[in-house]
Design a protein around this motif. Structure first.
Motif, PDB file in Angstrom:
ATOM      1  N   SER A 129      11.733   4.889   2.552  1.00  0.00           N
ATOM      2  CA  SER A 129      11.973   4.025   1.749  1.00  0.00           C
ATOM      3  C   SER A 129      10.989   3.060   1.298  1.00  0.00           C
ATOM      4  O   SER A 129      10.947   2.511   0.174  1.00  0.00           O
ATOM      5  CB  SER A 129      13.338   3.212   2.611  1.00  0.00           C
ATOM      6  OG  SER A 129      12.979   2.569   3.566  1.00  0.00           O
ATOM      7  N   VAL A 130      10.019   2.824   2.633  1.00  0.00           N
ATOM      8  CA  VAL A 130       9.037   1.939   2.131  1.00  0.00           C
ATOM      9  C   VAL A 130       8.189   2.592   1.209  1.00  0.00           C
ATOM     10  O   VAL A 130       7.301   1.831   0.365  1.00  0.00           O
ATOM     11  CB  VAL A 130       8.356   1.361   3.332  1.00  0.00           C
ATOM     12  CG1 VAL A 130       7.182   0.468   3.046  1.00  0.00           C
ATOM     13  CG2 VAL A 130       9.151   0.458   4.329  1.00  0.00           C
ATOM     14  N   GLY A 131       7.850   3.788   1.345  1.00  0.00           N
ATOM     15  CA  GLY A 131       6.865   4.440   0.664  1.00  0.00           C
ATOM     16  C   GLY A 131       7.321   4.706  -0.800  1.00  0.00           C
ATOM     17  O   GLY A 131       6.553   4.342  -1.921  1.00  0.00           O
ATOM     18  N   LEU A 132       8.633   4.933  -1.211  1.00  0.00           N
ATOM     19  CA  LEU A 132       9.131   4.922  -2.458  1.00  0.00           C
ATOM     20  C   LEU A 132       9.104   3.552  -3.239  1.00  0.00           C
ATOM     21  O   LEU A 132       9.015   3.385  -4.333  1.00  0.00           O
ATOM     22  CB  LEU A 132      10.582   5.397  -2.228  1.00  0.00           C
ATOM     23  CG  LEU A 132      10.645   6.893  -1.917  1.00  0.00           C
ATOM     24  CD1 LEU A 132      12.371   7.240  -1.665  1.00  0.00           C
ATOM     25  CD2 LEU A 132      10.211   7.709  -2.995  1.00  0.00           C
ATOM     26  N   ALA A 133       9.410   2.459  -2.290  1.00  0.00           N
ATOM     27  CA  ALA A 133       9.262   1.103  -2.672  1.00  0.00           C
ATOM     28  C   ALA A 133       7.895   0.791  -3.202  1.00  0.00           C
ATOM     29  O   ALA A 133       7.355  -0.061  -4.355  1.00  0.00           O
ATOM     30  CB  ALA A 133       9.700  -0.103  -1.954  1.00  0.00           C
ATOM     31  N   ALA A 134       6.937   1.396  -2.562  1.00  0.00           N
ATOM     32  CA  ALA A 134       5.756   1.149  -2.777  1.00  0.00           C
ATOM     33  C   ALA A 134       5.041   1.790  -3.988  1.00  0.00           C
ATOM     34  O   ALA A 134       4.247   1.154  -4.806  1.00  0.00           O
ATOM     35  CB  ALA A 134       4.527   1.500  -1.613  1.00  0.00           C
ATOM     36  N   ILE A 135       5.588   2.927  -4.285  1.00  0.00           N
ATOM     37  CA  ILE A 135       5.588   3.826  -5.754  1.00  0.00           C
ATOM     38  C   ILE A 135       5.760   2.817  -6.872  1.00  0.00           C
ATOM     39  O   ILE A 135       5.194   2.922  -7.725  1.00  0.00           O
ATOM     40  CB  ILE A 135       5.960   5.123  -5.665  1.00  0.00           C
ATOM     41  CG1 ILE A 135       5.212   5.933  -4.494  1.00  0.00           C
ATOM     42  CG2 ILE A 135       6.041   5.701  -7.024  1.00  0.00           C
ATOM     43  CD1 ILE A 135       6.037   7.460  -4.110  1.00  0.00           C
ATOM     44  N   GLN A 136       6.935   2.386  -6.566  1.00  0.00           N
ATOM     45  CA  GLN A 136       7.692   1.630  -7.615  1.00  0.00           C
ATOM     46  C   GLN A 136       6.919   0.530  -8.046  1.00  0.00           C
ATOM     47  O   GLN A 136       6.595   0.000  -9.240  1.00  0.00           O
ATOM     48  CB  GLN A 136       9.179   1.309  -7.307  1.00  0.00           C
ATOM     49  CG  GLN A 136       9.946   2.660  -7.394  1.00  0.00           C
ATOM     50  CD  GLN A 136      11.579   2.292  -7.100  1.00  0.00           C
ATOM     51  OE1 GLN A 136      11.860   1.130  -7.172  1.00  0.00           O
ATOM     52  NE2 GLN A 136      12.479   3.080  -6.623  1.00  0.00           N
ATOM     53  N   ILE A 137       6.566  -0.379  -6.766  1.00  0.00           N
ATOM     54  CA  ILE A 137       5.747  -1.536  -7.179  1.00  0.00           C
ATOM     55  C   ILE A 137       4.342  -1.179  -7.742  1.00  0.00           C
ATOM     56  O   ILE A 137       3.854  -1.908  -8.583  1.00  0.00           O
ATOM     57  CB  ILE A 137       5.536  -2.258  -5.819  1.00  0.00           C
ATOM     58  CG1 ILE A 137       7.136  -2.958  -5.359  1.00  0.00           C
ATOM     59  CG2 ILE A 137       4.539  -3.357  -5.741  1.00  0.00           C
ATOM     60  CD1 ILE A 137       7.124  -3.597  -3.902  1.00  0.00           C
ATOM     61  N   ALA A 138       3.817  -0.453  -7.079  1.00  0.00           N
ATOM     62  CA  ALA A 138       2.375   0.168  -7.902  1.00  0.00           C
ATOM     63  C   ALA A 138       2.422   0.397  -9.353  1.00  0.00           C
ATOM     64  O   ALA A 138       1.875  -0.183 -10.045  1.00  0.00           O
ATOM     65  CB  ALA A 138       1.801   1.319  -7.033  1.00  0.00           C
ATOM     66  N   ASN A 139       3.575   1.154  -9.577  1.00  0.00           N
ATOM     67  CA  ASN A 139       3.723   1.318 -11.073  1.00  0.00           C
ATOM     68  C   ASN A 139       4.042  -0.060 -12.003  1.00  0.00           C
ATOM     69  O   ASN A 139       3.658  -0.298 -12.930  1.00  0.00           O
ATOM     70  CB  ASN A 139       4.922   2.249 -11.176  1.00  0.00           C
ATOM     71  CG  ASN A 139       4.581   3.676 -11.199  1.00  0.00           C
ATOM     72  OD1 ASN A 139       3.461   3.914 -11.654  1.00  0.00           O
ATOM     73  ND2 ASN A 139       5.340   4.517 -10.512  1.00  0.00           N
ATOM     74  N   ARG A 140       4.868  -0.851 -11.292  1.00  0.00           N
ATOM     75  CA  ARG A 140       5.317  -2.308 -11.824  1.00  0.00           C
ATOM     76  C   ARG A 140       4.035  -2.990 -12.256  1.00  0.00           C
ATOM     77  O   ARG A 140       4.036  -3.719 -13.074  1.00  0.00           O
ATOM     78  CB  ARG A 140       6.276  -3.051 -10.609  1.00  0.00           C
ATOM     79  CG  ARG A 140       6.833  -4.153 -11.087  1.00  0.00           C
ATOM     80  CD  ARG A 140       7.640  -4.363 -12.448  1.00  0.00           C
ATOM     81  NE  ARG A 140       8.356  -5.659 -12.479  1.00  0.00           N
ATOM     82  CZ  ARG A 140       8.925  -5.823 -13.566  1.00  0.00           C
ATOM     83  NH1 ARG A 140       8.891  -5.007 -14.431  1.00  0.00           N
ATOM     84  NH2 ARG A 140       9.581  -6.784 -13.853  1.00  0.00           N
ATOM     85  N   VAL A 141       2.976  -2.967 -11.404  1.00  0.00           N
ATOM     86  CA  VAL A 141       1.667  -3.711 -11.569  1.00  0.00           C
ATOM     87  C   VAL A 141       0.674  -2.977 -12.410  1.00  0.00           C
ATOM     88  O   VAL A 141      -0.509  -3.417 -12.578  1.00  0.00           O
ATOM     89  CB  VAL A 141       1.134  -4.172 -10.282  1.00  0.00           C
ATOM     90  CG1 VAL A 141       2.096  -5.356  -9.412  1.00  0.00           C
ATOM     91  CG2 VAL A 141       0.610  -3.297  -9.389  1.00  0.00           C
ATOM     92  N   GLY A 142       1.132  -1.758 -12.724  1.00  0.00           N
ATOM     93  CA  GLY A 142       0.309  -0.972 -13.553  1.00  0.00           C
ATOM     94  C   GLY A 142      -0.711  -0.161 -12.929  1.00  0.00           C
ATOM     95  O   GLY A 142      -1.827   0.425 -13.493  1.00  0.00           O
TER      96      GLY A 142
END
Length: 329
Positions: A157-170
């Motif tokens: 769940s943390v890994g998937l959140a990190a993927i989304q957050i990385a995409n969120r900041v470009g």
């Protein structure tokens, strides 16, 4: 009286018991909620097994995440009222503020009115994953557009959140996982590349995925021997953030790589964010904005009934999930 999950001895999932307990009301600055769903975290399995950073007195409750309805507010609480739909930022101590129960009490600062679009299952899966990933990638690393970020245990769940957050900041998230079984799911979750440990050559394949600028940020939940190839693939001046210890093997310090590339390796706990009021407010604003925009969306792997908490912990320890395990109350 309310049904509460506790353990009276250190051990495996079978030590968990559902008990009828007389639960006190909230104290000053606290909020009590009628729990609708619980998010499960590996930290809870570690505490139950006696391997967590917190060693509770027995019998002990446990649990870090919940969503539900405000039932009572303590003296001095402002901005929350009975009937509010809320979710919970993980407390510093789950022995002091355990979530596993039909009723749970938390500090008011940890109780958040979440977007009305979230159902209970999704709301219970938000805060541990997104606060942990935000704290590392945004608050500490200042990850920015175009940068490559390597994320181990990417299907968690943390890994998937990190993927989304990385995409969120470009940024460009590179997911690292054990085998190719989860590669398709990780690409679907937003990973720019997937590197599997089973194929070997982690350093060269990670460097190839990152491109000429290399990997500036590594977000690692595993530790152990892979720290050396992770460091080898990093860009000069890179930052390796260790937030877990899933590997049972010793973690070497890649001295000469760190020297030659002037790397920074640091430990990190989400408590850094949770324990700092200003940083926590910034994190909550980032996550709530991302949830409202649809850019951040927890992935639910499996939902268990409250009475099946032992089976839920067995599934958690198997490590086969992609995303969050949730228990409905």
């Amino acid at each position: 009286m309310a049904r509460i999950i506790r353990f009276h001895e250190i051990g495996g999932p079978d030590v968990l018991r559902i008990e009828e307990v007389d639960v006190a009301g909230p104290g000053p600055g606290e909020v009590q909620i009628a729990v609708k769903a619980l998010g499960l975290n590996r930290a809870e399995a570690l505490m139950r097994a006696g391997r967590y950073i917190e060693r509770p007195a027995l019998p002990s409750g446990l649990g870090l995440e919940a969503a539900g309805i405000v039932a009572e507010v303590g003296e001095g609480v402002r901005g929350l009222a009975r009937g509010d739909a809320v979710s919970v930022v993980p407390p510093i101590s789950m022995a002091r503020y355990p979530a596993y129960g039909e009723v749970a009490t938390f500090p008011a600062a940890h109780v958040v009115r979440h977007p009305v679009t979230l159902d209970w299952t999704t709301a219970a899966a938000v805060w541990m994953a997104y606060l942990t990933a935000y704290g590392a990638l945004v608050d500490i690393a200042r990850l920015g557009p175009g940068e490559a970020a390597a994320i181990t245990a990417a299907s968690s769940s943390v890994g998937l959140a990190a993927i989304q957050i990385a995409n969120r900041v470009g940024a460009r998230p590179i997911a690292i996982t054990r085998t190719a079984e989860k590669a398709e799911a990780l690409i679907g979750a937003g990973a720019a590349h997937v590197v599997t440990l089973a194929e070997g050559g982690l350093d060269s394949r990670l460097a190839e995925a990152a491109g000429p600028d290399g990997v500036r940020v590594v977000f690692d939940a595993v530790g152990g021997p892979i720290v050396e190839p992770l460091a080898a693939a990093m860009a000069p001046g890179g930052l390796l953030i260790e937030y877990g210890g899933l590997s049972p093997e010793p973690t070497p310090f890649p001295l000469f790589t760190a020297l030659s590339k002037t790397l920074t390796l640091r430990g990190y706990l989400v408590h850094e964010i949770i324990g700092d009021a200003a940083r926590l407010e910034a994190a909550k604003a980032f996550v709530l904005d991302g949830l409202a925009a649809g850019a951040l969306k927890p992935r639910i792997d499996k939902v268990f009934a409250f009475d099946d908490i032992v089976e839920a912990h067995r599934y958690l320890e198997a490590g086969d999930q992609v995303g969050k395990i949730v228990v409905r109350v």
